[in-house]
Design an enzyme around this catalytic site. Structure first.
Site, PDB file in Angstrom:
ATOM      1  N   ASP A  69       0.838  -1.207   0.000  1.00 27.52           N
ATOM      2  CA  ASP A  69       0.000   0.000   0.000  1.00 27.52           C
ATOM      3  C   ASP A  69       0.875   1.260   0.000  1.00 27.52           C
ATOM      4  O   ASP A  69       0.359   2.373  -0.127  1.00 27.52           O
ATOM      5  CB  ASP A  69      -1.003  -0.004   1.162  1.00 27.52           C
ATOM      6  CG  ASP A  69      -0.350  -0.073   2.520  1.00 27.52           C
ATOM      7  OD1 ASP A  69       0.876  -0.266   2.598  1.00 27.52           O
ATOM      8  OD2 ASP A  69      -1.089   0.065   3.531  1.00 27.52           O
ATOM      9  N   SER A  70       2.209   1.082   0.088  1.00 33.55           N
ATOM     10  CA  SER A  70       3.117   2.223  -0.102  1.00 33.55           C
ATOM     11  C   SER A  70       2.899   2.832  -1.485  1.00 33.55           C
ATOM     12  O   SER A  70       3.291   3.969  -1.733  1.00 33.55           O
ATOM     13  CB  SER A  70       4.578   1.797   0.053  1.00 33.55           C
ATOM     14  OG  SER A  70       4.907   0.763  -0.838  1.00 33.55           O
ATOM     15  N   ASP A 108      -1.136  -5.982  -0.137  1.00 33.01           N
ATOM     16  CA  ASP A 108      -1.386  -5.325   1.151  1.00 33.01           C
ATOM     17  C   ASP A 108      -2.873  -5.031   1.311  1.00 33.01           C
ATOM     18  O   ASP A 108      -3.470  -4.330   0.479  1.00 33.01           O
ATOM     19  CB  ASP A 108      -0.644  -3.979   1.187  1.00 33.01           C
ATOM     20  CG  ASP A 108       0.465  -3.938   2.215  1.00 33.01           C
ATOM     21  OD1 ASP A 108       0.518  -4.827   3.086  1.00 33.01           O
ATOM     22  OD2 ASP A 108       1.280  -2.991   2.147  1.00 33.01           O
ATOM     23  N   LYS A 138      -1.305  -9.351   2.941  1.00 30.04           N
ATOM     24  CA  LYS A 138      -0.538  -8.896   4.095  1.00 30.04           C
ATOM     25  C   LYS A 138      -1.420  -7.947   4.880  1.00 30.04           C
ATOM     26  O   LYS A 138      -2.161  -7.166   4.298  1.00 30.04           O
ATOM     27  CB  LYS A 138       0.754  -8.188   3.661  1.00 30.04           C
ATOM     28  CG  LYS A 138       1.577  -7.650   4.841  1.00 30.04           C
ATOM     29  CD  LYS A 138       3.010  -7.340   4.479  1.00 30.04           C
ATOM     30  CE  LYS A 138       3.224  -5.995   3.812  1.00 30.04           C
ATOM     31  NZ  LYS A 138       2.752  -4.850   4.630  1.00 30.04           N
ATOM     32  N   GLU A 140      -1.458  -5.519   8.749  1.00 34.32           N
ATOM     33  CA  GLU A 140      -0.628  -4.998   9.829  1.00 34.32           C
ATOM     34  C   GLU A 140      -1.234  -5.326  11.189  1.00 34.32           C
ATOM     35  O   GLU A 140      -2.450  -5.296  11.367  1.00 34.32           O
ATOM     36  CB  GLU A 140      -0.472  -3.471   9.667  1.00 34.32           C
ATOM     37  CG  GLU A 140       0.236  -3.084   8.364  1.00 34.32           C
ATOM     38  CD  GLU A 140       0.413  -1.579   8.198  1.00 34.32           C
ATOM     39  OE1 GLU A 140       0.143  -0.814   9.150  1.00 34.32           O
ATOM     40  OE2 GLU A 140       0.832  -1.168   7.096  1.00 34.32           O
ATOM     41  N   GLU A 204       9.225  -4.382  10.457  1.00 35.90           N
ATOM     42  CA  GLU A 204       9.593  -3.067   9.919  1.00 35.90           C
ATOM     43  C   GLU A 204      10.178  -2.172  11.002  1.00 35.90           C
ATOM     44  O   GLU A 204       9.554  -1.972  12.054  1.00 35.90           O
ATOM     45  CB  GLU A 204       8.369  -2.392   9.269  1.00 35.90           C
ATOM     46  CG  GLU A 204       8.705  -1.000   8.718  1.00 35.90           C
ATOM     47  CD  GLU A 204       7.687  -0.435   7.744  1.00 35.90           C
ATOM     48  OE1 GLU A 204       6.807  -1.182   7.269  1.00 35.90           O
ATOM     49  OE2 GLU A 204       7.775   0.770   7.445  1.00 35.90           O
TER      50      GLU A 204
END
Ligand SMILES: Nc1nc(=O)c2c([nH]1)NC[C@@H]1CN(c3ccc(C(=O)N[C@@H](CCC(=O)O)C(=O)O)cc3)CN21
Ligand SMILES: CC(C)C(=O)C(=O)O
Ligand SMILES: [Mg+2]
Length: 311
Positions: A69-70, A108, A138, A140, A204
């Site tokens: 999602d970056s 993401d 993925k 978080e 991270e």
């Protein structure tokens, strides 16, 4: 009539391949990832956000391609990763999948698509796989995501965990800051994700001693980003390492090429050449009629101008 005034049926552009690109590489599956981990071979992961960036992952022999999602920041220009929607991620991951064939493809889950209830999380992860062509998702979070990750993995969607600096929670963390002053919490998070069935976990911005310890304490691969070289693998953001995205320069990232400068220079040169008319060069970048047809055409054109005076 002159040939140039008729449709000759000839195409002025070179033909495009109509066949789909097939990978010449062996497909990387979740078993391949497990084998790399077992053999202690570092796992290579690179982000991608469209067809060419996916193709670069394919050509450079990446084990895994992450539609991170970056991309909200590096490809769409948002100030954080949070505005991106699942449908937008699907739009990008479909393009990545067309270029990245062999690497294991992970997408993401965007902020807001998996946190509030487990059913939504499961439905959205399945939608991502079905519509976005990703092979895993993925998300978080650590201990607090245990039930959600357990349910998603139980229905056959592989999950890559992500702990430490969780950018989607940057507002609550006070920004993009290194994490891990509470190593015990990170270890608990990692263990919970392993137990919930994650096939690997992104660490991270975790201090390298802590990341090394976690890697030793769990039985699934850790993928580090700013977490030292003792993780089971590494991931970086493609437009960072290419020297294209210049709004952030995280300490952990490494710039391997200056593609941003190359692109700017190429575009500048194009602009100059257009302005001084040195591009396009007659013959090299232009199309010619058959021998003698120019003269014939110009004669016809002169006649036309005579018979059709401008009003
Ligand atoms: N272009 C880009 N690269 C990334 O690696 C990245 C993104 N975007 N967006 C999502 C997250 C956010 N990430 C980031 C972004 C910035 C820093 C950063 O500037 N960190 C500071 C340390 C800050 C502190 O600890 O106080 C550094 O110096 O690296 C770290 C992670 C990693 N991810
Ligand atoms: C940097 C990686 C781990 C990521 O989450 C992303 O690119 O969004
Ligand atoms: Mg991300």
């Amino acid at each position: 009539m002159f040939r140039i005034l008729r449709n000759t049926g000839k195409r002025l552009y070179s033909s495009h391949p109509t066949t789909e690109l097939h990978s010449e590489r062996k497909k990387v599956t979740i078993d391949t990832i497990r084998k790399l981990y077992k053999d202690n071979t570092p796992i290579t992961v690179m982000t991608a956000y469209d067809y060419p960036s996916g193709m670069f992952c394919e050509k450079s022999n990446m084990d895994m391609t992450l539609v991170g999602d970056s991309l909200a920041m590096v490809a769409l220009g948002y100030p954080s990763t949070n505005p991106i929607t699942l449908d937008e991620m699907i739009h990008h991951s479909k393009a990545v999948a067309r270029g990245s064939k062999a690497p294991f493809l992970v997408g993401d889950m965007p902020f807001g698509t998996y946190e509030s209830n487990i059913n939504d999380a499961v439905n959205n992860s399945i939608k991502f796989m079905k519509e976005g062509n990703v092979e895993a998702v993925k998300l978080e979070g650590g201990v607090e995501m245990f039930d959600t990750v357990s349910k998603i993995t139980s229905v056959g969607v592989p999950v890559l965990g992500h702990i430490g600096l969780t950018p989607q929670r940057a507002a609550a963390l006070g920004g993009f800051k290194a994490q891990g002053r509470t190593a015990i919490k990170l270890l608990e998070d990692a263990k919970a994700l392993e137990e919930a069935g994650c096939f690997a976990i992104v660490l991270e911005c975790v201090p390298e001693t802590v990341a090394t310890f976690i890697t030793q304490q769990i039985g699934i691969p850790t993928i580090g980003i700013g977490a030292g070289n003792q993780c089971s693998g590494q991931v970086l953001v493609q437009l960072d390492i290419l020297g294209v995205y210049d709004k952030l320069s995280p300490k952990f990232s490494k710039v391997y090429a200056n593609v941003g400068n190359d692109i700017t220079n190429a575009l500048k040169t194009f602009g100059q050449e257009v302005r001084d008319r040195s591009f396009p060069k007659s013959g090299d970048h232009t199309f010619k009629m058959q021998k003698g047809e120019d003269e014939e055409f110009l004669k016809w054109a002169a006649e036309y101008v005579k018979n059709n005076p401008k009003l």
